[in-house]
Design an enzyme around this catalytic site. Structure first.
Site, short mmCIF file in Angstrom:
data_model
loop_
_atom_site.label_atom_id
_atom_site.label_comp_id
_atom_site.label_asym_id
_atom_site.label_seq_id
_atom_site.Cartn_x
_atom_site.Cartn_y
_atom_site.Cartn_z
N GLU A 17 92.12 34.96 40.49
CA GLU A 17 92.08 33.95 41.54
C GLU A 17 93.19 32.92 41.39
O GLU A 17 93.55 32.24 42.35
CB GLU A 17 90.72 33.25 41.54
CG GLU A 17 89.57 34.16 41.89
CD GLU A 17 88.24 33.44 41.81
OE1 GLU A 17 87.61 33.28 42.87
OE2 GLU A 17 87.85 33.03 40.69
N TYR A 49 96.50 8.43 58.12
CA TYR A 49 95.93 9.76 57.92
C TYR A 49 96.97 10.78 57.48
O TYR A 49 96.65 11.71 56.75
CB TYR A 49 95.26 10.25 59.21
CG TYR A 49 94.09 9.42 59.66
CD1 TYR A 49 93.13 8.97 58.76
CD2 TYR A 49 93.94 9.09 60.99
CE1 TYR A 49 92.06 8.20 59.18
CE2 TYR A 49 92.86 8.33 61.43
CZ TYR A 49 91.93 7.89 60.51
OH TYR A 49 90.87 7.14 60.93
N GLU A 69 84.47 22.01 41.92
CA GLU A 69 84.08 20.66 41.53
C GLU A 69 85.26 19.88 40.96
O GLU A 69 85.43 18.70 41.25
CB GLU A 69 82.94 20.71 40.48
CG GLU A 69 81.64 21.26 41.00
CD GLU A 69 81.51 22.78 40.96
OE1 GLU A 69 80.37 23.26 41.09
OE2 GLU A 69 82.54 23.49 40.82
N LYS A 94 85.68 27.30 50.07
CA LYS A 94 86.49 28.48 49.73
C LYS A 94 85.96 29.63 50.61
O LYS A 94 84.97 30.27 50.26
CB LYS A 94 86.33 28.78 48.25
CG LYS A 94 87.21 29.87 47.71
CD LYS A 94 87.03 29.94 46.21
CE LYS A 94 87.93 30.98 45.60
NZ LYS A 94 87.76 31.01 44.14
#
Length: 121
Positions: A17, A49, A69, A94
């Site tokens: 990954e 922004y 996390e 994800k």
């Protein structure tokens, strides 16, 4: 609020990954007093922004984390450090996670406050 920002990143628990970029989606909610900006119609009294988007993109695309996390924590830490906000909520998704069955995405949501801005009561 910036909703459903999409980036390519290398984050995941497994080594494969971390090799191939995959899509990540991020939502950011910023808490600050918007009244001065609204009354004066002045961006300097709010949050740009575009700069928030660029900060999130930089973290997602240039660094690798094993856990969603950890990615969410890095984003929240950076936004609290770089912008005049009292609190941030970060959601990371994800969508192409591979598990043993179909799902839309794996994700986490965290809320962090600037030190000294803890709510009372």
């Amino acid at each position: 609020m910036l909703a459903n920002m999409r980036f390519q990143g290398r984050h995941g628990y497994y080594d494969h990954e971390l090799l191939t970029p995959q899509p990540f989606e991020v939502d950011v909610d910023l808490e600050l007093n918007l009244q001065p900006a609204g009354v004066d119609d002045d961006l300097e009294q709010s949050v740009d922004y575009g700069k928030v988007y660029d900060a999130v993109r930089q973290i997602v695309e240039s660094t690798s984390y094993r856990l969603l996390e950890a990615l969410a924590e890095a984003i929240s830490h950076e936004l609290l450090a770089d912008f005049d906000v009292s609190e941030v909520r970060v959601r990371v998704r994800k969508p192409e996670v591979r598990l043993s069955g179909p799902l839309d995405y794996a994700g986490v949501e965290i809320r962090r406050r600037r030190p000294g801005n803890e709510r009372r009561g």
